[in-house]
Design a protein around this motif. Structure first.
Motif, PDB file in Angstrom:
ATOM      1  N   SER A  47       0.851  -1.183   0.000  1.00  0.00           N
ATOM      2  CA  SER A  47       0.000   0.000   0.000  1.00  0.00           C
ATOM      3  C   SER A  47       0.889   1.236   0.000  1.00  0.00           C
ATOM      4  O   SER A  47       1.904   1.292   0.701  1.00  0.00           O
ATOM      5  CB  SER A  47      -0.886   0.011   1.245  1.00  0.00           C
ATOM      6  OG  SER A  47      -1.838  -1.018   1.206  1.00  0.00           O
ATOM      7  N   ASP A  48       0.486   2.209  -0.797  1.00  0.00           N
ATOM      8  CA  ASP A  48       1.242   3.465  -0.843  1.00  0.00           C
ATOM      9  C   ASP A  48       0.792   4.333   0.329  1.00  0.00           C
ATOM     10  O   ASP A  48       0.151   5.369   0.165  1.00  0.00           O
ATOM     11  CB  ASP A  48       1.011   4.163  -2.178  1.00  0.00           C
ATOM     12  CG  ASP A  48       2.018   5.286  -2.407  1.00  0.00           C
ATOM     13  OD1 ASP A  48       2.945   5.427  -1.569  1.00  0.00           O
ATOM     14  OD2 ASP A  48       1.892   6.001  -3.405  1.00  0.00           O
ATOM     15  N   SER A  49       1.150   3.872   1.515  1.00  0.00           N
ATOM     16  CA  SER A  49       0.764   4.550   2.756  1.00  0.00           C
ATOM     17  C   SER A  49       1.889   4.343   3.759  1.00  0.00           C
ATOM     18  O   SER A  49       2.863   3.632   3.489  1.00  0.00           O
ATOM     19  CB  SER A  49      -0.549   3.980   3.293  1.00  0.00           C
ATOM     20  OG  SER A  49      -0.396   2.608   3.613  1.00  0.00           O
ATOM     21  N   ASP A  50       1.750   4.949   4.914  1.00  0.00           N
ATOM     22  CA  ASP A  50       2.771   4.769   5.944  1.00  0.00           C
ATOM     23  C   ASP A  50       2.897   3.306   6.329  1.00  0.00           C
ATOM     24  O   ASP A  50       4.007   2.804   6.545  1.00  0.00           O
ATOM     25  CB  ASP A  50       2.427   5.618   7.170  1.00  0.00           C
ATOM     26  CG  ASP A  50       2.551   7.102   6.883  1.00  0.00           C
ATOM     27  OD1 ASP A  50       3.681   7.575   6.714  1.00  0.00           O
ATOM     28  OD2 ASP A  50       1.518   7.772   6.815  1.00  0.00           O
ATOM     29  N   THR A  82      -7.367   4.458  -3.919  1.00  0.00           N
ATOM     30  CA  THR A  82      -7.941   5.660  -4.538  1.00  0.00           C
ATOM     31  C   THR A  82      -7.134   6.131  -5.749  1.00  0.00           C
ATOM     32  O   THR A  82      -7.490   7.148  -6.350  1.00  0.00           O
ATOM     33  CB  THR A  82      -8.018   6.791  -3.505  1.00  0.00           C
ATOM     34  OG1 THR A  82      -6.714   7.037  -2.977  1.00  0.00           O
ATOM     35  CG2 THR A  82      -8.967   6.418  -2.365  1.00  0.00           C
ATOM     36  N   ASN A  83      -6.050   5.394  -6.095  1.00  0.00           N
ATOM     37  CA  ASN A  83      -5.277   5.749  -7.291  1.00  0.00           C
ATOM     38  C   ASN A  83      -6.125   5.571  -8.536  1.00  0.00           C
ATOM     39  O   ASN A  83      -7.086   4.790  -8.551  1.00  0.00           O
ATOM     40  CB  ASN A  83      -4.034   4.872  -7.401  1.00  0.00           C
ATOM     41  CG  ASN A  83      -2.976   5.194  -6.372  1.00  0.00           C
ATOM     42  OD1 ASN A  83      -2.209   4.338  -5.966  1.00  0.00           O
ATOM     43  ND2 ASN A  83      -2.920   6.439  -5.914  1.00  0.00           N
ATOM     44  N   PRO A  84      -5.763   6.280  -9.607  1.00  0.00           N
ATOM     45  CA  PRO A  84      -6.455   6.023 -10.874  1.00  0.00           C
ATOM     46  C   PRO A  84      -6.338   4.547 -11.267  1.00  0.00           C
ATOM     47  O   PRO A  84      -5.352   3.878 -10.965  1.00  0.00           O
ATOM     48  CB  PRO A  84      -5.708   6.933 -11.865  1.00  0.00           C
ATOM     49  CG  PRO A  84      -5.092   7.987 -11.022  1.00  0.00           C
ATOM     50  CD  PRO A  84      -4.762   7.346  -9.719  1.00  0.00           C
ATOM     51  N   ARG A  85      -7.323   4.065 -11.971  1.00  0.00           N
ATOM     52  CA  ARG A  85      -7.336   2.651 -12.324  1.00  0.00           C
ATOM     53  C   ARG A  85      -6.126   2.283 -13.170  1.00  0.00           C
ATOM     54  O   ARG A  85      -5.619   1.156 -13.082  1.00  0.00           O
ATOM     55  CB  ARG A  85      -8.625   2.318 -13.073  1.00  0.00           C
ATOM     56  CG  ARG A  85      -8.749   0.838 -13.367  1.00  0.00           C
ATOM     57  CD  ARG A  85     -10.045   0.498 -14.038  1.00  0.00           C
ATOM     58  NE  ARG A  85     -10.129  -0.935 -14.314  1.00  0.00           N
ATOM     59  CZ  ARG A  85     -11.142  -1.514 -14.953  1.00  0.00           C
ATOM     60  NH1 ARG A  85     -12.173  -0.769 -15.355  1.00  0.00           N
ATOM     61  NH2 ARG A  85     -11.121  -2.806 -15.172  1.00  0.00           N
ATOM     62  N   SER A  86      -5.639   3.211 -13.972  1.00  0.00           N
ATOM     63  CA  SER A  86      -4.477   2.924 -14.814  1.00  0.00           C
ATOM     64  C   SER A  86      -3.249   2.588 -13.963  1.00  0.00           C
ATOM     65  O   SER A  86      -2.431   1.726 -14.339  1.00  0.00           O
ATOM     66  CB  SER A  86      -4.175   4.119 -15.714  1.00  0.00           C
ATOM     67  OG  SER A  86      -3.921   5.288 -14.930  1.00  0.00           O
TER      68      SER A  86
END
Length: 857
Positions: A226-229, A258-262
């Motif tokens: 995950s692009d999170s802490d 929540t990133n764009p689907r691409s």
């Protein structure tokens, strides 16, 4: 009678929006726009705050900057069942504590529970409201400056919102006890001094995952996070631990739901096209669900998933059967008696049964709840108490706060509580200090904190398996205990069902192990676990699977099994060795026999005329020359290699020195014929002994230097034959070896030249012609030895050297001593002084020769 309560609760949980209270006069205290009361609240003597992600998303708002922004709102009508269970578990724990007579007796705990919508901004807003102590009922004349009644806060499920809350709470000293925030960064007490947690840090989980991957032999893996802490910090810790265990990562991708689907699709394509068959995912359940949806659309070969505890036991991702066989670490399960009945008291009908409690019109496909629904038979993520893992962490967190308050406000003596001060207003830092010191057992689980506010790290290893009813279940197959000794951290308790229903551990390596007969050749620009299998060079072999180098010089055939090459050397057990050894012994015996004959006839003219002292010394040295050839036979060793060459060099120089001494004496005796000449006084017995000693000492000095600087040593020669190994003695220093031979050759040449000059002296006294002939044979043998020695392969090199030693020694025996022994044994009539003085041209010369022969020889 329960309809009204349920409707109010559903409205509160599903779509709450607080309208700010306005005070047109500007007097009194009011909530600002966007602020709101707690979702669930109960008054008490001490208030414990709670923040849970009851909803997962915020309502998207586009700001036009033409008017004040709308308040933040959660998106979705239904709440997250798991998070709702967390909130209800907090309420249940507080209810238990209030009914307890041992923990905080006479004191009532209250709570204020907020919904963070899994959003940093909403969690921060809730934190400020808990700090401010604002209640849901306000007086326009009330002051906004009253202090908070919140003693501690149980929050939050996500690491990122917990970090935001910790930064707000730290300046006020208010304790935050999290049940699900695992980011290793939160152990930093300089940045987050008031943060504690009942769930282990990701630092421990990362080490556990690295041990798991190593345990199953996976050296080539993929990594997503995950692009999170939580994801970034956890994956960084895992990669560091994996690197120390020799595990290499083909790719490491980050994404967020929540990133764009691409962006998510690009990550899915990387996973599908990679060669790694094992993927370690350090991500939240919501993120993994989005990724699995993309992978399902793309289609991909079976992968072995290794999950972090954030998703590996989350029901949110169980519908994806492509993950069957996944393994990962989870918080250990626990039993909380009475929790299920407490959860069923909440008539959360709309979410559970898909109906509406309103009596008004309903939309297409919707129905009104009629009261016939049976909650006792209800099985969903909210009511399922069979997998109480994180819920137990909430339960422990509330009890940790209660035990901290108990030790602070209650007076104890001999383990019994005497009095609790319900009116005490403790400093938040005092509460924090006492929470950190708690140490108690709850439902069989130890609850305590270390200096970083972390508990002891223990995990269950769970495996996704298909039950008999066709449903995914989480089966415990092992345990991990960070406090266990090294080597016992991970224990397995049952077999694992792998991806695709296989029973064999899947492989995930960059390159398969190289078969016997090949070696590894690292691919340029790739990790060392990626390599090509290159066949071994000639005369090299690798006899084990996965050898990094070809090393087996002792083998001759490649394949699944390797046959050792035969080792060859000149031994005493073979015919050639027997013949040479016998010849050596016979030669030595012959020299000894001649010495015995000479000794028995030592007083006869022929023995005396041949310089008996040098003759005996020569026979002794010849005996050693014959015997030294025995050191060349047998398996070479360090000592035998040094002994054979030095003994050979010294004994031969001793032998040639004796011959040279005899030759010089003969020559000088017959050249010094003038009356009154004193030349022979320089060639008496003392001078003869000294010359032999001097010549021999030079050879000894050469040998000492040779052995000191670069001595001979045993060597395995594989140049001549590919199918066998020749054990031989390497000369070490070629200069030393040829210096020894050269010195012997020099003395031999001098002896030959002097003997040649004395060849025409009177026959009966003259043995120079025999010395000449013997030295001619001697030199011929050693001259022919050089090319034969260089060109002979293997053990025949040693045979040639032994043959040269025996031949040259035998030539001296046969030419110098055998003729004299023949006279001594078979022609005694010639062993007279008269005969020895025969063939003299004049009387004068006869007298001279007689005197020289008697005095010198």
């Amino acid at each position: 009678m329960w309809i009204t309560a349920v409707v109010l609760l559903v409205v509160n949980l599903s779509n709450y929006n607080i309208v700010a209270l306005q005070d047109s006069s500007g007097l009194g205290c009011r909530l600002l726009d966007g602020s709101g009361p707690a979702i669930l609240t109960e008054p008490g003597d001490f208030i414990i705050g709670g923040v849970f992600s009851l909803h997962n998303y915020l309502k998207t708002i586009e700001h036009t900057f033409t008017h004040a922004p709308e308040p933040l709102q959660c998106r979705g009508r239904s709440v997250t069942p798991q998070e709702l269970r967390f909130a209800r578990a907090m309420m249940f724990a507080i209810k238990e504590i209030n009914n307890s007579t041992e923990l905080l007796p006479g004191i009532r705990l209250g709570y204020q529970i907020y919904d963070s919508c899994a959003s940093v901004s909403v969690a921060t807003r809730a934190t400020f409201q808990l700090i401010n102590g604002l209640e849901s009922t306000f007086s326009l004349s009330a002051s906004c400056s009253k202090s908070s009644t919140v003693s501690a806060i149980v929050a939050e499920s996500g690491s990122t919102p917990s970090i935001a809350m910790a930064r707000v709470l730290s300046p006020f000293g208010i304790a935050e006890v999290s049940h699900y925030a695992t980011c290793a960064c939160l152990s930093n007490k300089q940045q987050y001094p008031t943060f504690s947690r009942t769930i282990p840090s990701d630092q421990f989980q990362a080490a556990a995952l690295a041990q798991l991957v190593k345990h199953f032999g996976w050296t080539w893996i993929g990594a997503v996070r995950s692009d999170s802490d939580y994801g970034n910090s956890g994956m960084a810790a895992f990669l560091a631990a994996a690197n120390t265990e020799g595990i290499y990562v083909e790719y490491s991708e980050a994404f967020y739901r929540t990133n764009p689907r691409s962006r998510v699709r690009r990550v899915a394509e990387v996973i599908r096209s990679a060669t790694a068959r094992v993927v370690v995912a350090f991500a939240a359940a919501g993120d993994m669900r989005v990724l699995f949806e993309e992978l399902l659309e793309l289609g991909f070969p079976p992968l072995q998933w290794v999950g972090s505890e954030a998703w590996v036991t989350d029901p949110l991702v169980t519908p994806f059967e492509m993950c069957l066989g996944a393994v990962g670490f989870a918080i250990r399960r626990a039993v909380i008696p009475g929790l299920r009945n407490f959860l069923l008291d909440l008539k959360f009908w709309e979410s559970a049964f898909g109906c509406h409690l309103t009596s008004g019109p309903v939309g297409p496909g919707e129905r009104v709840c009629n009261g016939s629904e049976n909650v006792q038979q209800l099985q969903n993520a909210y009511t399922d108490t069979s997998q109480l893992r994180i819920t137990n962490m909430v339960y422990k967190a509330v009890y940790a706060v209660a035990h901290g308050l108990h030790s602070l406000v209650c007076t104890q003596k001999n383990g019994s509580t005497l009095h609790c001060d319900r009116g005490m207003k403790p400093n938040p830092l005092q509460v924090l200090e006492h929470i950190r010191k708690v140490n108690f057992t709850l439902n069989g689980n130890r609850v305590s904190f270390d200096a970083n506010g972390d508990p002891v790290a223990t995990y269950e290893l769970v495996n996704w398996q298909l039950s008999e009813h066709g449903q995914v279940e989480f089966v415990t197959v092992g345990y991990y205990d960070a406090s266990a000794p090294e080597g016992e951290l991970l224990t397995m308790t049952r077999n694992i069902t792998w991806t695709g229903g296989q029973s064999q551990v899947p492989k995930s390596v960059c390159s398969e192990s190289c078969p016997p007969g090949t070696r590894k050749a690292v691919q340029r620009g790739k990790p060392v676990c990626c390599y090509d299998c290159v066949p071994c060079a000639e005369n090299e072999i690798s006899n084990e699977t996965g050898d990094e180098t070809c090393h087996g010089v002792f083998v001759m055939n490649c394949g699944d099994a390797c046959i050792p090459k035969p080792i060859e050397f000149l031994s005493f057990s073979e015919y050639l060795g027997i013949i040479l050894a016998a010849s050596s012994v016979v030669g030595a015996c012959l020299a000894i026999a001649i010495a015995a004959v000479f000794y028995l006839h030592k007083d006869t003219p022929i023995v005396r005329a041949n310089n008996s002292e040098l003759s005996f010394l020569l026979l002794f040295s010849l005996t050693l020359c014959f015997l030294c050839s025995l050191t060349f036979i047998g398996q070479p060793s360090q000592w035998s290699c040094m002994l054979r060459h030095t003994v050979f060099g010294v004994t031969f120089v001793l032998c040639i020195s004796c011959v040279l001494g005899k030759t010089i004496v003969v020559l000088m005796a017959f050249r010094a014929t003038l009356p009154g000449s004193n030349v022979m006084k320089w060639f008496g017995p003392p001078q003869q002994r000294l010359s032999v000693l001097a010549f021999t000492f030079v050879q000894v000095l050469i040998c000492v230097l040779w052995l000191t600087l670069s001595p001979p040593f045993p060597n395995k020669n594989m140049k001549y034959y590919k199918d066998k190994i020749i054990l031989e003695c390497d000369v070490g220093s070629a200069v030393g070896f040829w210096a020894v031979l050269g010195y012997i050759g020099l003395l031999s040449l001098m002896c030959f030249v002097l003997a040649f000059l004395a060849r025409k002296l009177p026959d009966n006294f003259n043995e120079a012609k025999f010395i000449t002939f013997s030295m001619l044979i001697f030199c011929a043998v050693w001259i022919t030895f050089i090319p034969a020695y260089v060109s002979s392969p293997g053990k025949f090199t040693v045979a040639v050297e032994i043959f040269a030693i025996i031949s040259s020694s035998l030539s001296l025996v046969m030419c110098i001593f055998v003729p004299k022994c023949f006279i001594l044994l078979f022609k005694p009539e010639k062993n007279t002084r008269k005969h020895m003085m025969g063939k003299v041209p004049s009387k004068k010369n006869t007298k001279t020769i007689s005197r020289k022969g008697r005095d010198i020889f």
